[in-house]
Enzyme design. Structure first.
Site, PDB file in Angstrom:
ATOM      1  N   ASP A  76     -67.941 -22.969 -49.271  1.00  0.00           N
ATOM      2  CA  ASP A  76     -67.341 -23.593 -50.448  1.00  0.00           C
ATOM      3  C   ASP A  76     -68.259 -23.270 -51.625  1.00  0.00           C
ATOM      4  O   ASP A  76     -69.463 -23.101 -51.446  1.00  0.00           O
ATOM      5  CB  ASP A  76     -67.249 -25.106 -50.230  1.00  0.00           C
ATOM      6  CG  ASP A  76     -66.856 -25.841 -51.491  1.00  0.00           C
ATOM      7  OD1 ASP A  76     -65.843 -25.470 -52.098  1.00  0.00           O
ATOM      8  OD2 ASP A  76     -67.584 -26.778 -51.872  1.00  0.00           O
TER       9      ASP A  76
ATOM     10  N   ASP B 264     -69.206 -29.505 -48.498  1.00  0.00           N
ATOM     11  CA  ASP B 264     -69.870 -30.759 -48.838  1.00  0.00           C
ATOM     12  C   ASP B 264     -69.436 -31.916 -47.950  1.00  0.00           C
ATOM     13  O   ASP B 264     -69.916 -33.027 -48.099  1.00  0.00           O
ATOM     14  CB  ASP B 264     -69.637 -31.121 -50.308  1.00  0.00           C
ATOM     15  CG  ASP B 264     -68.160 -31.300 -50.645  1.00  0.00           C
ATOM     16  OD1 ASP B 264     -67.339 -31.362 -49.717  1.00  0.00           O
ATOM     17  OD2 ASP B 264     -67.836 -31.365 -51.843  1.00  0.00           O
TER      18      ASP B 264
ATOM     19  N   ASP C  52     -63.809 -30.609 -48.181  1.00  0.00           N
ATOM     20  CA  ASP C  52     -63.723 -29.509 -47.227  1.00  0.00           C
ATOM     21  C   ASP C  52     -63.559 -29.976 -45.781  1.00  0.00           C
ATOM     22  O   ASP C  52     -63.688 -29.164 -44.866  1.00  0.00           O
ATOM     23  CB  ASP C  52     -64.986 -28.641 -47.324  1.00  0.00           C
ATOM     24  CG  ASP C  52     -65.136 -28.016 -48.690  1.00  0.00           C
ATOM     25  OD1 ASP C  52     -64.166 -27.428 -49.182  1.00  0.00           O
ATOM     26  OD2 ASP C  52     -66.215 -28.149 -49.293  1.00  0.00           O
TER      27      ASP C  52
END
Length: 637
Positions: free
Chosen positions: A336, A534, A538
């Protein structure tokens, strides 16, 4: 001190002394067994055979009690024979044919290797024990304006506690009054103290360094982050890896094969090779000893526990041996962007407004709408407006289009704030002579604002890449791992960031719900893929990946969603974890190959009648001790 107090103190000291010896009970029993064996051998040398046998029997009972009990209980529970039972049979068989010394030595070394394995278990749990030791047991509760010392288990959510300088914080909470610096090394591994102000979040087990602070408790003692870390590592140590499960499943079948081979060995050589009954039975007992898979069984668990403990000491928490083992198979890692590769706090760098519209007016409207959003870009724009002292108020109406933007009414006028596609892609990209493309090409993210007259402004923000990101990705490249960035940014911005961070590739304009689909495609291409995020937005992607790695600074969500948690947002730790996994895999392979080779060598030597029982015992049990010690090396990496 009166006589009664002295007696009480003596009893307490005695109880403490006994408690301190308890973890070493197996080792003490093994050593005592060794002393009895030596005594029996000396008595036998001096012609006192009956007394010697008594010494050997005591050595059998004291040294073999723990393992015999364990073997019998597991056999009854699992309805499956195990290594411990083989050792009991071998020792008894040795005694039956008059080899009391050899049988006792077998028990002694088996007990010694068992004590060493217990030591490994205790050593691997050292990090948990040290965490438990620093968990505060008492707290200063503020009740009716008065300080009262209470046990932490009695604290409830909403209680106000006082934490003085030098004390450990007893519960998770937020500072309601005061300011200080806190050593959070126990949670994040970061040695540099962190400054905390009012409303700052604090965690149980961390150390208050400078000032007194009043903390409002936000979680009961059983649910603190500190406790979750302890539970996580304990759970990881109890969860077995695929290799360990295979060995345990294999052990039961192997034991049956060994017993069948021993039964055949008791008769076949006598009739087929002309051996005497004494030699035949003797060789059967040697086979029972050397063919036992003790070393093979001990090849995996000590190494796995040592690796998990090593990771915990360095702020890498594995949720089980299965994830630690799978990590060595990783071929690609998807990241991410926001908060993982970058700092997660983008800053406003450019504002281009439509001619005739004041920048302050535009920012007031946009801040009004974005103040209702938790998106990092929205928060950055609001923060920028606050720094410019621009006033704004809540919008009259708001509608959120997740992943695209926000539509709102401010002062009776409708506005759209978000991506180019949300406000009108063609108009957005042609605004101010295509300035958005130039901004995106430099790695900046663009947010557009539009009213009923069209595009009113474009705001550029840039989320700075973490200092350690490039180093971390370079380490992963050295391990031969393909790196991919998943981001909602447009292709031009994503390309600029990927180039700056030295990523192999990227997937742009990726909405949260699409990350799962992209990960499935990556898994088809690379077989084993990890996802780093995180732990909040996600979560679906972390669950879809073969291994989910959370970068959460110790957040609750990170602990709950991922397979591996980095307690600090330290990307290089991923490469460290992969190296640890590969090292563990190499050591396990070494142990397995070595233990099988020793067993085969001993079996062949016994069949050719060149191996005596004492050397068989030493070779078999010595190999077990060696593989355990080899696994312990992972504690020191």
């Amino acid at each position: 001190m009166n006589a009664q107090a002295k007696v009480l103190q003596a009893r307490q000291e005695e109880a403490h002394w006994i408690a301190s010896l308890k973890p070493h009970a197996e080792l003490i029993a093994a050593l005592l067994s060794g002393v009895l064996i030596l005594t029996g051998w000396l008595l036998d040398k001096n012609g006192l055979h009956s007394a010697a046998v008594t010494g050997y029997v005591l050595a059998f009972m004291i040294g073999g009690f723990a393992k015999a009990k364990e073997g019998i209980e597991e056999t009854i529970a699992d309805k499956e024979l195990n290594v411990e039972m083989l050792m009991i049979f071998a020792a008894i068989g040795s005694a039956l044919i008059g080899y009391w010394t050899e049988g006792a030595i077998l028990i002694f070394i088996f007990a010694l290797s068992g004590a060493l394995e217990t030591y490994t278990m205790n050593k691997s749990q050292k990090e948990i024990s040290s965490l438990m030791d620093i968990q505060p047991e008492e707290a200063w509760l503020i009740r009716n304006g008065e300080e009262e010392k209470v046990h932490v288990s009695s604290l409830a959510v909403g209680d106000l506690i006082l934490v003085k300088p030098g004390e450990r914080i007893p519960a998770d909470g937020v500072i309601s009054r005061g300011q200080t610096t806190i050593d959070e090394a126990a949670i994040t591994g970061e040695s540099i103290p962190v400054s905390k102000q009012k409303n700052g979040e604090v965690f149980a087990g961390t150390v208050n360094i400078t000032g007194s602070v009043y903390v409002e408790v936000t979680k009961p003692a059983s649910e603190t982050l500190f406790q979750k870390i302890i539970q996580l590592v304990q759970s990881a140590q109890s969860e077995k890896s695929p290799s360990q499960l295979f060995i345990e499943k294999f052990e039961g079948r192997y034991v049956k094969v060994v017993l069948a081979a021993v039964a055949v060995m008791m008769f076949l050589p006598h009739f087929a090779l002309g051996w005497s009954w004494t030699e035949t039975f003797y060789r059967a007992m040697v086979l029972l000893v050397v063919a036992s898979p003790c070393a093979l069984v001990a090849s995996i668990m000590p190494a796995t526990l040592s690796a998990i403990s090593n990771g915990a000491r360095h702020g890498i928490l594995f949720k089980g041996g299965v994830h630690l083992e799978n990590l060595s198979n990783i071929k690609a890692i998807a990241f991410d962007k926001t908060g993982t590769l970058t700092k997660g706090k983008p800053e406003v760098t450019d504002i281009i407004v439509r001619e005739g519209l004041a920048e302050t007016e535009l920012l007031s409207v946009v801040a009004s709408i974005e103040s209702q959003s938790n998106h990092p870009l929205a928060q950055s724009i609001v923060r920028f407006s606050q720094e410019k002292n621009i006033a704004y108020s809540a919008p009259d109406q708001l509608e959120d289009a997740a992943g695209w933007g926000v539509k709102g009414i401010v002062n009776g006028k409708q506005w759209k704030v978000g991506k180019a596609d949300f406000v009108g892609k063609e108009a957005a990209l042609s605004f101010s002579e295509g300035i958005a493309n130039e901004l995106a090409a430099s790695g900046k993210t663009t947010v557009f604002a539009a009213d009923d007259q069209g595009i009113a402004a474009v705001i550029a923000l840039k989320d700075l890449i973490r200092e350690e990101t490039k180093h971390a990705l370079e380490l992963l490249h050295q391990e031969g791992i393909h790196t991919i960035m998943l981001t909602g940014d447009n292709a031009i911005t994503a390309q600029a960031i990927a180039k700056e961070a030295h990523l192999d590739t990227f997937i742009a304009e990726c909405l949260p719900e699409h990350k799962v689909d992209h990960l499935k495609t990556l898994i088809d291409d690379y077989q084993t893929v990890a996802m780093v995020g995180d732990g909040i937005n996600d979560a679906p992607a972390l669950a879809t990946a073969n291994i989910g790695i959370a970068m959460g600074e110790g957040s609750d969500v990170a602990l709950e969603t991922a397979d591996i948690v980095l307690m600090k947002n330290d990307l290089p730790k991923i490469a460290e974890a992969i190296r640890l996994s590969k090292k563990m895999k190499r050591i396990i392979k070494q142990n397995v190959v070595f233990s099988i080779a020793v067993i085969m060598l001993l079996i062949i030597s016994n069949f050719f009648q060149v191996l005596d029982l004492p050397f068989g015992v030493i070779g078999h049990e010595g190999s077990t001790i060696l593989v355990i010690l080899n696994g312990l090396r992972l504690l020191r990496l």
